[in-house]
Design a protein around this motif. Structure first.
Motif: not given
Length: 395
Positions: A12-21
Motif C-alpha cells: 500500500m501507499t501511505r494514505f495522505e490528505k488530498p492534494g498534499s502530494r
C-alpha cells in the motif's frame, strides 16, 4: 489440492490528505501493486485477472497500465465505502471457484477535500435516500448539510438514549485509534492526543468531534490472492495467509425501521459477520485482532455489538474495561483505523487486508499484536454493503 484461498502479497501507499502530494491514481496503483508483487515474490505476468476498486471514477485498466499491459481481464468495482473489500471478495471467489490461480485485488482513490456527500453522479436518487428517510422517520432528528456525520452521530445519540453510553465512550475510541496510528508509517495521521483534546476538538455533529471522524484521503492498496496450488508451486507457505471466511451482506427491510443504529448498518454487519465466521468455523472469542470500519467513533462502538463482542446495549462496557486495545481481549484497529489511518474509499478494504496480513505474519513492527493467530476484517459502505473476512496463517 483443495479450494483454500490465500493472500500471498500485500502492499500500500501511505494514505495522505488530498492534494498534499502530486500524484494521480495510476501512480498510486503502481506503487501499491509493485509492493504487493515484491512481497509475493512474483512478476506481474503471473496475475491472471484483476479487480480494481474505486468510487470516484478511477478506471482499473488505466490504473494498471503503469504496472504492465498483459491483456488480462480487468474489472473496475464500485460498492460505496466497501469498494476495496468487494474487489477482494470477487478475487477470492474467482480463485475459490477454480477460474484462476492468481488474482489481483486493488483499491485506490483520489478524493476531494471536505465532507462526503450523499452519493456520486447526476441522479436525483442517492445511494442513501432510504437510509436518510429511515433516520428521520418518527424521530425529531434534524437534517444536516453533512449527511454522513449526521447519520452516525444520530446512531450514537440513539445508543446513549437507549443504553446509557456517553460522549466519553465515543471519545475514547477516537483517542485509542489515534494512539494506535502513531506506530503506523502508512497512516495519514501519526499524532497522539489526550482524551481531553479529542473531546474538545471542533464538534462536527454531536457527539462526534473532528478527531472522532475519518478524513478524506488519497491512496491505494493491493493484495495478491492465490490458490493452494499456486502457493505450493511457488513455495509461498511461510508468508501465505488464508482467507478462511468472507461474506458480503446487503440491506433487508429492518435497515429502515426508524432506528438510526439499523440505518447505518447494524443488520448488514451482523449478517456478514455471522456468515464469514461460520464459514471459517470460528467464534468472535477466537479472534485476536480486528480491523473495523470506524468511519466515525459511533460506528466502532455499535459494531462491537454487531460482531458479537458485546451484548446488545453493552458495547460501552468494553470501553470501560479497555477490552479493545493492547492488553485487552481484542486489539481493534491497530493500524489507527479509518479515523487516523485515513479513508480513501476504494482503498480502505484492501488496506485492512494488508494490516491483518502483516499482523498474522508477525510483521507489524511496533503495533504488532502479540500471538495474533486469527484476524477479522469489517468494511461497510452505506447504500449498503458490508464485507466481513476472517484470516488465519496458512499453516
Amino acid at each position: 489440492m483443495g479450494n483454500r484461498v490465500f493472500v500471498v502479497g500485500v502492499g500500500m501507499t501511505r494514505f495522505e490528505k488530498p492534494g498534499s502530494r502530486d500524484w494521480e491514481y495510476p501512480d498510486m496503483a503502481k506503487e501499491a501493486v509493485g509492493k504487493a508483487l515484491e512481497d509475493a515474490g512474483i512478476p506481474y505476468d503471473k496475475v491472471e485477472q484483476a479487480y480494481a476498486g474505486s468510487m470516484y471514477g478511477s478506471m482499473g485498466q488505466r490504473a494498471l497500465y503503469e504496472t504492465g499491459m498483459s491483456g488480462i481481464p480487468v474489472m473496475t468495482v464500485a460498492n460505496a465505502c466497501a469498494t476495496g473489500s468487494s474487489a477482494l471478495f470477487l478475487a477470492r471467489n474467482t480463485v475459490k471457484g477454480g477460474l484462476a490461480d492468481c488474482v489481483l485485488a486493488l483499491g485506490m482513490e483520489k478524493m476531494q477535500k471536505g465532507s462526503l456527500g450523499a452519493g456520486v453522479g447526476q441522479s436525483k436518487v442517492t445511494i442513501i435516500d432510504h437510509h436518510l428517510n429511515a433516520m428521520v422517520a418518527g424521530r425529531a432528528w434534524e437534517m444536516d448539510k453533512a449527511p454522513m456525520p449526521q447519520m452516525f452521530g444520530n446512531a450514537g445519540r440513539e445508543h446513549m438514549e437507549r443504553y446509557g453510553s456517553t460522549p466519553e465512550h465515543f471519545a475514547w475510541i477516537g483517542w485509542k485509534n489515534h494512539q494506535h496510528s502513531v506506530n503506523n508509517p502508512y497512516a495519514q495521521f501519526q499524532q497522539a492526543y489526550t482524551l481531553e483534546e479529542i473531546q474538545n476538538a471542533p464538534m462536527i455533529f454531536e457527539p462526534l468531534t473532528k478527531l472522532q471522524c475519518s478524513p478524506t484521503s488519497d491512496g491505494a492498496a493491493a493484495a495478491i490472492v492465490a490458490s493452494e496450488r499456486f502457493v505450493d508451486e511457488h513455495d509461498l507457505w511461510d508468508q501465505a495467509v488464508e482467507i478462511a471466511g468472507h461474506h458480503i451482506a446487503t440491506d433487508t427491510p429492518d435497515s429502515f425501521d426508524s432506528s438510526s443504529i439499523n440505518a447505518v448498518g447494524f443488520g448488514v454487519s451482523r449478517r456478514a459477520a455471522a456468515r464469514a465466521m461460520a464459514e471459517a468455523e470460528i467464534t468472535i472469542d477466537e479472534v485476536d485482532v480486528i480491523e473495523l470500519h470506524d468511519c466515525f467513533s459511533a460506528n466502532e462502538l455499535i459494531t462491537y455489538e454487531a460482531l458479537g463482542m458485546a451484548g446488545i446495549g453493552e458495547a460501552h462496557k468494553l470501553i470501560d474495561d479497555k477490552a479493545t486495545t493492547y492488553g485487552g481481549k481484542w486489539v481493534v484497529n491497530p493500524s489507527g483505523g479509518l479515523i487516523s489511518k485515513g479513508h480513501p474509499l476504494g482503498a480502505t478494504g484492501i488496506a485492512q487486508c494488508a494490516e491483518l496480513t502483516w499482523q498474522l505474519r508477525g510483521q507489524a513492527g511496533a503495533r504488532q499484536v502479540e500471538g495474533a493467530r486469527v484476524a477479522l476484517q469489517h468494511n461497510i459502505g452505506l447504500g449498503s454493503a458490508c464485507a466481513v473476512a476472517v484470516y488465519r496463517p496458512a499453516r
